[in-house]
Write a protein that holds these residues in place. Sequence first.
Motif, PDB file in Angstrom:
ATOM      1  N   LEU A 181      41.620 -63.281 -34.827  1.00  0.00           N
ATOM      2  CA  LEU A 181      41.771 -64.210 -33.706  1.00  0.00           C
ATOM      3  C   LEU A 181      42.611 -63.582 -32.599  1.00  0.00           C
ATOM      4  CD1 LEU A 181      42.446 -67.628 -35.508  1.00  0.00           C
ATOM      5  CD2 LEU A 181      40.273 -66.652 -34.756  1.00  0.00           C
ATOM      6  N   LYS A 182      42.399 -64.042 -31.411  1.00  0.00           N
ATOM      7  CA  LYS A 182      43.198 -63.576 -30.281  1.00  0.00           C
ATOM      8  C   LYS A 182      44.653 -64.039 -30.461  1.00  0.00           C
ATOM      9  CE  LYS A 182      39.273 -64.000 -27.113  1.00  0.00           C
ATOM     10  NZ  LYS A 182      38.739 -64.693 -25.920  1.00  0.00           N
ATOM     11  N   ASP A 183      45.572 -63.272 -29.852  1.00  0.00           N
ATOM     12  CA  ASP A 183      46.989 -63.608 -29.955  1.00  0.00           C
ATOM     13  C   ASP A 183      47.259 -65.030 -29.471  1.00  0.00           C
ATOM     14  OD1 ASP A 183      47.527 -61.138 -30.982  1.00  0.00           O
ATOM     15  OD2 ASP A 183      48.202 -60.273 -29.081  1.00  0.00           O
ATOM     16  N   SER A 184      46.603 -65.406 -28.380  1.00  0.00           N
ATOM     17  CA  SER A 184      46.852 -66.740 -27.830  1.00  0.00           C
ATOM     18  C   SER A 184      46.446 -67.832 -28.815  1.00  0.00           C
ATOM     19  CB  SER A 184      46.094 -66.914 -26.507  1.00  0.00           C
ATOM     20  OG  SER A 184      44.701 -66.730 -26.702  1.00  0.00           O
ATOM     21  N   LEU A 185      45.389 -67.597 -29.574  1.00  0.00           N
ATOM     22  CA  LEU A 185      44.949 -68.588 -30.564  1.00  0.00           C
ATOM     23  C   LEU A 185      45.893 -68.607 -31.760  1.00  0.00           C
ATOM     24  CD1 LEU A 185      41.061 -68.124 -30.556  1.00  0.00           C
ATOM     25  CD2 LEU A 185      42.452 -69.754 -29.280  1.00  0.00           C
ATOM     26  N   ARG A 186      46.335 -67.424 -32.182  1.00  0.00           N
ATOM     27  CA  ARG A 186      47.271 -67.385 -33.319  1.00  0.00           C
ATOM     28  C   ARG A 186      48.556 -68.119 -32.979  1.00  0.00           C
ATOM     29  NH1 ARG A 186      45.426 -61.890 -34.057  1.00  0.00           N
ATOM     30  NH2 ARG A 186      47.271 -61.116 -32.983  1.00  0.00           N
ATOM     31  N   GLN A 187      49.028 -67.930 -31.753  1.00  0.00           N
ATOM     32  CA  GLN A 187      50.271 -68.583 -31.351  1.00  0.00           C
ATOM     33  C   GLN A 187      50.137 -70.105 -31.304  1.00  0.00           C
ATOM     34  OE1 GLN A 187      51.053 -66.657 -27.627  1.00  0.00           O
ATOM     35  NE2 GLN A 187      51.561 -64.678 -28.565  1.00  0.00           N
ATOM     36  N   GLN A 188      48.919 -70.580 -31.080  1.00  0.00           N
ATOM     37  CA  GLN A 188      48.695 -72.029 -31.037  1.00  0.00           C
ATOM     38  C   GLN A 188      48.267 -72.590 -32.395  1.00  0.00           C
ATOM     39  OE1 GLN A 188      46.562 -73.383 -27.283  1.00  0.00           O
ATOM     40  NE2 GLN A 188      46.256 -71.178 -27.117  1.00  0.00           N
ATOM     41  N   ARG A 189      48.414 -71.760 -33.444  1.00  0.00           N
ATOM     42  CA  ARG A 189      48.140 -72.169 -34.835  1.00  0.00           C
ATOM     43  C   ARG A 189      46.665 -72.417 -35.113  1.00  0.00           C
ATOM     44  NH1 ARG A 189      53.131 -76.459 -35.540  1.00  0.00           N
ATOM     45  NH2 ARG A 189      54.798 -74.974 -35.932  1.00  0.00           N
ATOM     46  N   TYR A 190      45.793 -71.752 -34.378  1.00  0.00           N
ATOM     47  CA  TYR A 190      44.385 -71.828 -34.744  1.00  0.00           C
ATOM     48  C   TYR A 190      44.161 -70.960 -35.976  1.00  0.00           C
ATOM     49  CZ  TYR A 190      43.256 -74.258 -30.451  1.00  0.00           C
ATOM     50  OH  TYR A 190      43.173 -75.199 -29.455  1.00  0.00           O
ATOM     51  N   PHE A 191      43.193 -71.316 -36.775  1.00  0.00           N
ATOM     52  CA  PHE A 191      42.922 -70.564 -37.994  1.00  0.00           C
ATOM     53  C   PHE A 191      41.464 -70.761 -38.412  1.00  0.00           C
ATOM     54  CE2 PHE A 191      43.972 -74.806 -39.378  1.00  0.00           C
ATOM     55  CZ  PHE A 191      43.105 -75.047 -40.438  1.00  0.00           C
ATOM     56  N   LEU A 192      41.014 -69.909 -39.345  1.00  0.00           N
ATOM     57  CA  LEU A 192      39.655 -70.001 -39.876  1.00  0.00           C
ATOM     58  C   LEU A 192      39.707 -70.750 -41.204  1.00  0.00           C
ATOM     59  CD1 LEU A 192      38.514 -66.366 -39.061  1.00  0.00           C
ATOM     60  CD2 LEU A 192      38.112 -68.456 -37.733  1.00  0.00           C
ATOM     61  N   ALA A 193      39.063 -71.891 -41.248  1.00  0.00           N
ATOM     62  CA  ALA A 193      39.153 -72.751 -42.426  1.00  0.00           C
ATOM     63  C   ALA A 193      38.614 -72.070 -43.676  1.00  0.00           C
ATOM     64  CB  ALA A 193      38.398 -74.056 -42.168  1.00  0.00           C
ATOM     65  N   CYS A 194      37.628 -71.194 -43.513  1.00  0.00           N
ATOM     66  CA  CYS A 194      37.033 -70.558 -44.690  1.00  0.00           C
ATOM     67  C   CYS A 194      37.957 -69.525 -45.312  1.00  0.00           C
ATOM     68  CB  CYS A 194      35.702 -69.908 -44.324  1.00  0.00           C
ATOM     69  SG  CYS A 194      35.853 -68.460 -43.253  1.00  0.00           S
ATOM     70  N   ALA A 195      39.008 -69.113 -44.578  1.00  0.00           N
ATOM     71  CA  ALA A 195      39.938 -68.105 -45.097  1.00  0.00           C
ATOM     72  C   ALA A 195      41.338 -68.659 -45.271  1.00  0.00           C
ATOM     73  CB  ALA A 195      39.969 -66.899 -44.157  1.00  0.00           C
ATOM     74  N   CYS A 196      41.471 -69.974 -45.176  1.00  0.00           N
ATOM     75  CA  CYS A 196      42.801 -70.599 -45.196  1.00  0.00           C
ATOM     76  C   CYS A 196      43.047 -71.329 -46.513  1.00  0.00           C
ATOM     77  CB  CYS A 196      42.927 -71.582 -44.025  1.00  0.00           C
ATOM     78  SG  CYS A 196      44.558 -72.321 -43.902  1.00  0.00           S
ATOM     79  N   ALA A 197      43.948 -70.791 -47.327  1.00  0.00           N
ATOM     80  CA  ALA A 197      44.351 -71.438 -48.585  1.00  0.00           C
ATOM     81  C   ALA A 197      45.865 -71.567 -48.573  1.00  0.00           C
ATOM     82  CB  ALA A 197      43.870 -70.633 -49.779  1.00  0.00           C
ATOM     83  N   PRO A 198      46.409 -72.545 -47.860  1.00  0.00           N
ATOM     84  CA  PRO A 198      47.874 -72.703 -47.759  1.00  0.00           C
ATOM     85  C   PRO A 198      48.486 -73.067 -49.103  1.00  0.00           C
ATOM     86  CG  PRO A 198      46.750 -74.589 -46.809  1.00  0.00           C
ATOM     87  CD  PRO A 198      45.697 -73.575 -47.106  1.00  0.00           C
ATOM     88  N   GLU A 199      49.768 -72.766 -49.249  1.00  0.00           N
ATOM     89  CA  GLU A 199      50.418 -72.989 -50.547  1.00  0.00           C
ATOM     90  C   GLU A 199      50.708 -74.467 -50.810  1.00  0.00           C
ATOM     91  OE1 GLU A 199      53.859 -70.550 -50.820  1.00  0.00           O
ATOM     92  OE2 GLU A 199      52.742 -68.668 -50.910  1.00  0.00           O
ATOM     93  N   GLY A 200      51.009 -75.222 -49.781  1.00  0.00           N
ATOM     94  CA  GLY A 200      51.388 -76.623 -49.990  1.00  0.00           C
ATOM     95  C   GLY A 200      50.548 -77.565 -49.152  1.00  0.00           C
ATOM     96  N   ASP A 201      51.129 -78.722 -48.820  1.00  0.00           N
ATOM     97  CA  ASP A 201      50.429 -79.700 -47.987  1.00  0.00           C
ATOM     98  C   ASP A 201      50.151 -79.086 -46.614  1.00  0.00           C
ATOM     99  OD1 ASP A 201      50.743 -81.337 -50.137  1.00  0.00           O
ATOM    100  OD2 ASP A 201      52.354 -82.535 -49.252  1.00  0.00           O
ATOM    101  N   PHE A 202      49.082 -79.566 -45.988  1.00  0.00           N
ATOM    102  CA  PHE A 202      48.649 -78.921 -44.737  1.00  0.00           C
ATOM    103  C   PHE A 202      47.923 -79.960 -43.899  1.00  0.00           C
ATOM    104  CE2 PHE A 202      46.072 -75.745 -42.324  1.00  0.00           C
ATOM    105  CZ  PHE A 202      47.088 -74.897 -41.954  1.00  0.00           C
ATOM    106  N   THR A 203      48.088 -79.882 -42.586  1.00  0.00           N
ATOM    107  CA  THR A 203      47.412 -80.808 -41.675  1.00  0.00           C
ATOM    108  C   THR A 203      46.594 -80.018 -40.664  1.00  0.00           C
ATOM    109  OG1 THR A 203      49.221 -82.387 -41.876  1.00  0.00           O
ATOM    110  CG2 THR A 203      47.733 -82.684 -40.020  1.00  0.00           C
ATOM    111  N   ALA A 204      45.324 -80.387 -40.535  1.00  0.00           N
ATOM    112  CA  ALA A 204      44.421 -79.639 -39.647  1.00  0.00           C
ATOM    113  C   ALA A 204      43.586 -80.592 -38.813  1.00  0.00           C
ATOM    114  CB  ALA A 204      43.509 -78.741 -40.477  1.00  0.00           C
ATOM    115  N   THR A 205      43.069 -80.065 -37.721  1.00  0.00           N
ATOM    116  CA  THR A 205      42.220 -80.867 -36.843  1.00  0.00           C
ATOM    117  C   THR A 205      41.150 -79.985 -36.227  1.00  0.00           C
ATOM    118  OG1 THR A 205      42.171 -82.289 -34.896  1.00  0.00           O
ATOM    119  CG2 THR A 205      43.748 -80.480 -34.876  1.00  0.00           C
TER     120      THR A 205
END
Length: 324
Positions: free
Chosen positions: A59-83
Amino acid sequence: MPTLIFEKQAYQRNPEETVLDCLLRHGVSVPHSCRSGVCQSCLMRSIDSDPPAAAQHGLKDSLRQQRYFLACACAPEGDFTATLSGPVLIRFPARVISVEKLSRRIARVRLDPAGAFDYRAGQFINLARSDGLTRPYSLASLPYTEDFLELHVARHEQGRMSSWIHDELQPGDEIAVSTPIGECCYRPEQPKQPLLLVGTGCGLAPLYGVIRDALHHGHTGPIWLYHGSRDREGLYLVEELRGLARDHDNFNYVPCLDSPAAGDEDVTVQRAHEAALARHADMKGWRVFLCGHPEMVKQTKIKTYLAGAALADIHADPFQSAAP
């Protein structure tokens, strides 16, 4: 078990399960495609915490800084909120190259986006006017052979955006486009698989991209396109598609009209989906693309499934006429 909050709804997520897998397991419909962190179709945004680094790879730096992420590669350790609301708000300026009338009802718009613009043939974007008026349009262009974005815009009665595009938008004007969305796209993994594409009106736009994408990748299986309209004004790119059929033995083009007039002897007089289903009674092993009027898409999806097509191989892209 950790909790995933998505669009204000809570879902229990299995340990090490990705956000995308969790939502799909719960029957939530979300955009996705490659499931490999490549196509970015599943781009989401975290509300309250930083996503894992692996979920922001590419992802571009600007997107990373705004907490954008790829759902197919995202396995957070705890509770998580996404939109999902974040991606549609990302907009890029684009310059209008041309506005060409393909018929009295259809306009072809070509845009030059500022900077690199990654997309797949058949996806759609949101087009935003300076006053905020926004409408989605499918991409008919190919990302690797054409250095412009092509949209097909039907004029709708009292349609604010479509009337503005037809009557006022000029070459050189600037407009905003969103990141591409959707998964009505060709996949080259099965080049011999038969493809059925049925579209009405401007539902041709994504199919035009999908067909040319398939042919560009050397697809060898049969490709059948049925494009329908109630009258001649809704059929467009007829000669281009006939030329494509002459150049490729495996591509078959069937223009269809509900209400033919004098001079329409060169088309099939039948609704496009009815003509397709009448010719292809056994759909086992086929990949199906359906774009256009919602009821046509709904009914044809059911009938192609009953004819043997796997649900995973049916790509449905219904769309309503633009709101006034």
